[in-house]
Design a protein around this motif. Structure first.
Motif, PDB file in Angstrom:
ATOM      1  N   ALA A   1      -2.591  13.084  -9.851  1.00 60.52           N
ATOM      2  CA  ALA A   1      -1.570  12.963  -8.810  1.00 60.52           C
ATOM      3  C   ALA A   1      -0.380  12.134  -9.275  1.00 60.52           C
ATOM      4  CB  ALA A   1      -2.178  12.332  -7.557  1.00 60.52           C
ATOM      5  N   VAL A   2      -0.590  11.213 -10.214  1.00 64.83           N
ATOM      6  CA  VAL A   2       0.516  10.394 -10.722  1.00 64.83           C
ATOM      7  C   VAL A   2       1.616  11.285 -11.284  1.00 64.83           C
ATOM      8  CG1 VAL A   2       1.190   8.715 -12.485  1.00 64.83           C
ATOM      9  CG2 VAL A   2      -0.900   8.358 -11.172  1.00 64.83           C
ATOM     10  N   GLU A   3       1.242  12.316 -12.023  1.00 64.78           N
ATOM     11  CA  GLU A   3       2.226  13.229 -12.618  1.00 64.78           C
ATOM     12  C   GLU A   3       3.099  13.857 -11.544  1.00 64.78           C
ATOM     13  OE1 GLU A   3       4.356  15.097 -15.492  1.00 64.78           O
ATOM     14  OE2 GLU A   3       2.658  13.771 -15.924  1.00 64.78           O
ATOM     15  N   ALA A   4       2.475  14.319 -10.478  1.00 70.60           N
ATOM     16  CA  ALA A   4       3.229  14.966  -9.404  1.00 70.60           C
ATOM     17  C   ALA A   4       4.154  13.982  -8.708  1.00 70.60           C
ATOM     18  CB  ALA A   4       2.264  15.583  -8.401  1.00 70.60           C
ATOM     19  N   VAL A   5       3.670  12.780  -8.452  1.00 74.44           N
ATOM     20  CA  VAL A   5       4.471  11.772  -7.749  1.00 74.44           C
ATOM     21  C   VAL A   5       5.643  11.321  -8.616  1.00 74.44           C
ATOM     22  CG1 VAL A   5       4.401   9.466  -6.709  1.00 74.44           C
ATOM     23  CG2 VAL A   5       2.502  11.059  -6.357  1.00 74.44           C
ATOM     24  N   ALA A   6       5.401  11.157  -9.908  1.00 75.98           N
ATOM     25  CA  ALA A   6       6.497  10.806 -10.813  1.00 75.98           C
ATOM     26  C   ALA A   6       7.555  11.902 -10.809  1.00 75.98           C
ATOM     27  CB  ALA A   6       5.964  10.588 -12.225  1.00 75.98           C
ATOM     28  N   GLY A   7       7.115  13.158 -10.746  1.00 77.31           N
ATOM     29  CA  GLY A   7       8.056  14.270 -10.719  1.00 77.31           C
ATOM     30  C   GLY A   7       8.923  14.302  -9.476  1.00 77.31           C
ATOM     31  N   LEU A   8       8.445  13.694  -8.394  1.00 81.06           N
ATOM     32  CA  LEU A   8       9.226  13.621  -7.156  1.00 81.06           C
ATOM     33  C   LEU A   8      10.285  12.520  -7.198  1.00 81.06           C
ATOM     34  CD1 LEU A   8       6.438  14.051  -4.444  1.00 81.06           C
ATOM     35  CD2 LEU A   8       7.979  15.803  -5.355  1.00 81.06           C
ATOM     36  N   GLY A   9      10.217  11.658  -8.213  1.00 77.60           N
ATOM     37  CA  GLY A   9      11.180  10.577  -8.319  1.00 77.60           C
ATOM     38  C   GLY A   9      10.780   9.289  -7.630  1.00 77.60           C
ATOM     39  N   TYR A  10       9.477   9.120  -7.381  1.00 77.16           N
ATOM     40  CA  TYR A  10       9.019   7.873  -6.769  1.00 77.16           C
ATOM     41  C   TYR A  10       9.148   6.726  -7.761  1.00 77.16           C
ATOM     42  CZ  TYR A  10       7.439   9.526  -2.252  1.00 77.16           C
ATOM     43  OH  TYR A  10       7.420  10.000  -0.968  1.00 77.16           O
ATOM     44  N   ASP A  11       9.318   5.521  -7.217  1.00 75.49           N
ATOM     45  CA  ASP A  11       9.536   4.337  -8.043  1.00 75.49           C
ATOM     46  C   ASP A  11       8.265   3.547  -8.314  1.00 75.49           C
ATOM     47  OD1 ASP A  11      12.587   4.379  -8.116  1.00 75.49           O
ATOM     48  OD2 ASP A  11      12.186   4.427  -5.965  1.00 75.49           O
ATOM     49  N   HIS A  12       7.314   3.575  -7.372  1.00 80.51           N
ATOM     50  CA  HIS A  12       6.092   2.782  -7.486  1.00 80.51           C
ATOM     51  C   HIS A  12       4.926   3.537  -6.872  1.00 80.51           C
ATOM     52  CE1 HIS A  12       8.719  -0.880  -7.952  1.00 80.51           C
ATOM     53  NE2 HIS A  12       9.452  -0.246  -7.050  1.00 80.51           N
ATOM     54  N   ILE A  13       3.731   3.249  -7.363  1.00 86.26           N
ATOM     55  CA  ILE A  13       2.493   3.671  -6.719  1.00 86.26           C
ATOM     56  C   ILE A  13       1.611   2.443  -6.567  1.00 86.26           C
ATOM     57  CG2 ILE A  13       0.347   4.966  -6.962  1.00 86.26           C
ATOM     58  CD1 ILE A  13       1.889   7.086  -8.512  1.00 86.26           C
ATOM     59  N   LEU A  14       1.134   2.207  -5.351  1.00 80.08           N
ATOM     60  CA  LEU A  14       0.160   1.151  -5.085  1.00 80.08           C
ATOM     61  C   LEU A  14      -1.219   1.781  -5.095  1.00 80.08           C
ATOM     62  CD1 LEU A  14      -0.757  -1.681  -4.141  1.00 80.08           C
ATOM     63  CD2 LEU A  14      -0.297  -0.938  -1.799  1.00 80.08           C
ATOM     64  N   THR A  15      -2.143   1.231  -5.904  1.00 78.31           N
ATOM     65  CA  THR A  15      -3.439   1.876  -6.055  1.00 78.31           C
ATOM     66  C   THR A  15      -4.537   0.887  -6.407  1.00 78.31           C
ATOM     67  OG1 THR A  15      -4.655   3.602  -7.271  1.00 78.31           O
ATOM     68  CG2 THR A  15      -3.012   2.346  -8.504  1.00 78.31           C
ATOM     69  N   SER A  16      -5.741   1.258  -6.034  1.00 78.94           N
ATOM     70  CA  SER A  16      -6.940   0.557  -6.489  1.00 78.94           C
ATOM     71  C   SER A  16      -7.718   1.436  -7.452  1.00 78.94           C
ATOM     72  CB  SER A  16      -7.816   0.184  -5.283  1.00 78.94           C
ATOM     73  OG  SER A  16      -8.160   1.351  -4.541  1.00 78.94           O
ATOM     74  N   GLY A  17      -7.064   2.445  -8.013  1.00 80.21           N
ATOM     75  CA  GLY A  17      -7.700   3.300  -8.993  1.00 80.21           C
ATOM     76  C   GLY A  17      -8.731   4.247  -8.415  1.00 80.21           C
ATOM     77  N   GLY A  18      -8.623   4.528  -7.122  1.00 75.88           N
ATOM     78  CA  GLY A  18      -9.567   5.417  -6.470  1.00 75.88           C
ATOM     79  C   GLY A  18     -10.855   4.746  -6.046  1.00 75.88           C
ATOM     80  N   ALA A  19     -10.955   3.451  -6.240  1.00 75.54           N
ATOM     81  CA  ALA A  19     -12.133   2.677  -5.852  1.00 75.54           C
ATOM     82  C   ALA A  19     -11.800   1.824  -4.628  1.00 75.54           C
ATOM     83  CB  ALA A  19     -12.578   1.785  -7.009  1.00 75.54           C
ATOM     84  N   PRO A  20     -12.807   1.243  -3.978  1.00 78.36           N
ATOM     85  CA  PRO A  20     -12.514   0.388  -2.823  1.00 78.36           C
ATOM     86  C   PRO A  20     -11.637  -0.817  -3.155  1.00 78.36           C
ATOM     87  CG  PRO A  20     -14.805   1.066  -2.792  1.00 78.36           C
ATOM     88  CD  PRO A  20     -14.252   1.500  -4.121  1.00 78.36           C
ATOM     89  N   THR A  21     -11.771  -1.379  -4.360  1.00 75.94           N
ATOM     90  CA  THR A  21     -10.950  -2.512  -4.776  1.00 75.94           C
ATOM     91  C   THR A  21     -10.427  -2.279  -6.185  1.00 75.94           C
ATOM     92  OG1 THR A  21     -12.715  -3.817  -5.812  1.00 75.94           O
ATOM     93  CG2 THR A  21     -12.405  -4.076  -3.419  1.00 75.94           C
ATOM     94  N   ALA A  22      -9.348  -2.968  -6.523  1.00 73.52           N
ATOM     95  CA  ALA A  22      -8.775  -2.832  -7.860  1.00 73.52           C
ATOM     96  C   ALA A  22      -9.728  -3.278  -8.967  1.00 73.52           C
ATOM     97  CB  ALA A  22      -7.452  -3.586  -7.930  1.00 73.52           C
ATOM     98  N   PRO A  23     -10.444  -4.401  -8.812  1.00 70.11           N
ATOM     99  CA  PRO A  23     -11.392  -4.757  -9.874  1.00 70.11           C
ATOM    100  C   PRO A  23     -12.456  -3.690 -10.113  1.00 70.11           C
ATOM    101  CG  PRO A  23     -10.928  -6.674  -8.521  1.00 70.11           C
ATOM    102  CD  PRO A  23     -10.289  -5.495  -7.833  1.00 70.11           C
ATOM    103  N   GLU A  24     -12.847  -2.977  -9.076  1.00 75.50           N
ATOM    104  CA  GLU A  24     -13.810  -1.885  -9.244  1.00 75.50           C
ATOM    105  C   GLU A  24     -13.161  -0.650  -9.851  1.00 75.50           C
ATOM    106  OE1 GLU A  24     -16.800  -1.600  -5.716  1.00 75.50           O
ATOM    107  OE2 GLU A  24     -14.941  -2.454  -4.905  1.00 75.50           O
ATOM    108  N   GLY A  25     -11.856  -0.533  -9.712  1.00 76.01           N
ATOM    109  CA  GLY A  25     -11.144   0.656 -10.166  1.00 76.01           C
ATOM    110  C   GLY A  25     -10.343   0.453 -11.436  1.00 76.01           C
ATOM    111  N   VAL A  26     -10.746  -0.509 -12.257  1.00 84.60           N
ATOM    112  CA  VAL A  26      -9.984  -0.847 -13.466  1.00 84.60           C
ATOM    113  C   VAL A  26      -9.732   0.370 -14.344  1.00 84.60           C
ATOM    114  CG1 VAL A  26     -10.187  -2.037 -15.683  1.00 84.60           C
ATOM    115  CG2 VAL A  26     -10.533  -3.308 -13.585  1.00 84.60           C
ATOM    116  N   GLU A  27     -10.761   1.155 -14.604  1.00 85.76           N
ATOM    117  CA  GLU A  27     -10.587   2.303 -15.500  1.00 85.76           C
ATOM    118  C   GLU A  27      -9.620   3.322 -14.907  1.00 85.76           C
ATOM    119  OE1 GLU A  27     -14.308   3.976 -16.614  1.00 85.76           O
ATOM    120  OE2 GLU A  27     -15.024   2.130 -17.587  1.00 85.76           O
ATOM    121  N   GLY A  28      -9.707   3.531 -13.598  1.00 92.12           N
ATOM    122  CA  GLY A  28      -8.803   4.458 -12.947  1.00 92.12           C
ATOM    123  C   GLY A  28      -7.364   3.974 -12.981  1.00 92.12           C
TER     124      GLY A  28
END
Length: 249
Positions: free
Chosen positions: A139-166
């Motif tokens: 999805a990052v590829e598609a969002v970048a193509g729309l011209g978005y400036d930022h994405i806030l994410t936890s990597g698809g996990a409940p928390t960012a520390p759990e989603g490090v790889e994502g």
């Protein structure tokens, strides 16, 4: 990653009241994400609160979320969100934070594109709706193509520390075209490690504590769904100190 490199990463604090805005400004974080009702995951803030935050002098990214629950919006919700974006820009925000789903597993890219056009004069952030999609990295590829400036994410996990790889995979997919903000469960204790392991451009935290109501009737009468989430200036300072920035003297 040395401290100078870490300090170049932004610290963003999400708040939902005037007291929180003032705490962020005093503590020296880089940016405010402004919401209403963090207990519900964040809704569009009031005009008065936005004006107060803008007067702080910090960049303000304001949430655009007309109701709680999921991100599959009806036409009436979309119309309201459009008007909220216009009014937030008029109030002087530096950016808006949006998200919409086409179904339970896909972003509504058509709507996200329309919001990018509507918010053309300010930064635009895709919020953690991306963590609900089947493949956040793709999805990052598609969002970048729309011209978005930022994405806030936890990597698809409940928390960012759990989603490090994502998160790390999303940073690689972004390839510098937009900024990846790591959020959910971020604290002074894990922020530096999170940046080192993911390469994220910023960290996002509420830096809040749960505070019980002194009057038990508040929840019983339906005025709140649980304890209040109150911004902790000490936690913001600790996070900024860990990241090598802020008013840490």
């Amino acid at each position: 990653m040395d401290m100078k490199e870490t300090a170049r990463r932004l610290v963003e604090i999400c708040v939902d009241d005037a007291e929180g805005v003032d705490a962020v400004a005093r503590a020296g974080a880089d940016r405010i994400e402004l919401c209403g009702a963090l207990a519900l995951g964040g809704l569009t803030p009031s005009a008065a609160l936005v004006a107060h935050a803008v007067r702080s002098g910090l960049p303000v990214h304001a949430m655009v979320r007309p109701r709680d629950g999921d991100f599959r919006y009806a036409a009436a919700d979309i119309a309201l969100a459009d008007e909220e974006i216009r009014r937030l820009i008029d109030l002087g925000v530096a950016g808006v934070v949006v998200g919409a789903m086409a179904d339970d597993h896909r972003l509504d890219l058509d709507q996200l594109a329309r919001w990018r056009d509507l918010a053309k004069d300010v930064a635009i952030v895709l919020h953690r709706a991306i963590d609900l999609v089947a493949d956040p990295v793709a999805a990052v590829e598609a969002v970048a193509g729309l011209g978005y400036d930022h994405i806030l994410t936890s990597g698809g996990a409940p928390t960012a520390p759990e989603g490090v790889e994502g998160i790390a995979a999303m940073v690689r997919a972004a390839a510098g075209r937009l900024a990846i903000i790591a959020g959910s469960g971020v604290s002074a204790e894990n922020a530096v490690d999170l940046i080192a392991r993911t390469g994220a451009d910023a960290v996002h935290a509420s830096a809040s504590i749960r505070q019980a109501w002194s009057d038990s009737r508040i929840a019983a009468m339906g005025f709140a769904t649980g304890p209040r989430r109150r911004t902790s200036e000490a936690r913001i300072v600790a996070l900024c100190r860990a990241m090598g920035k802020g008013n840490i003297q």
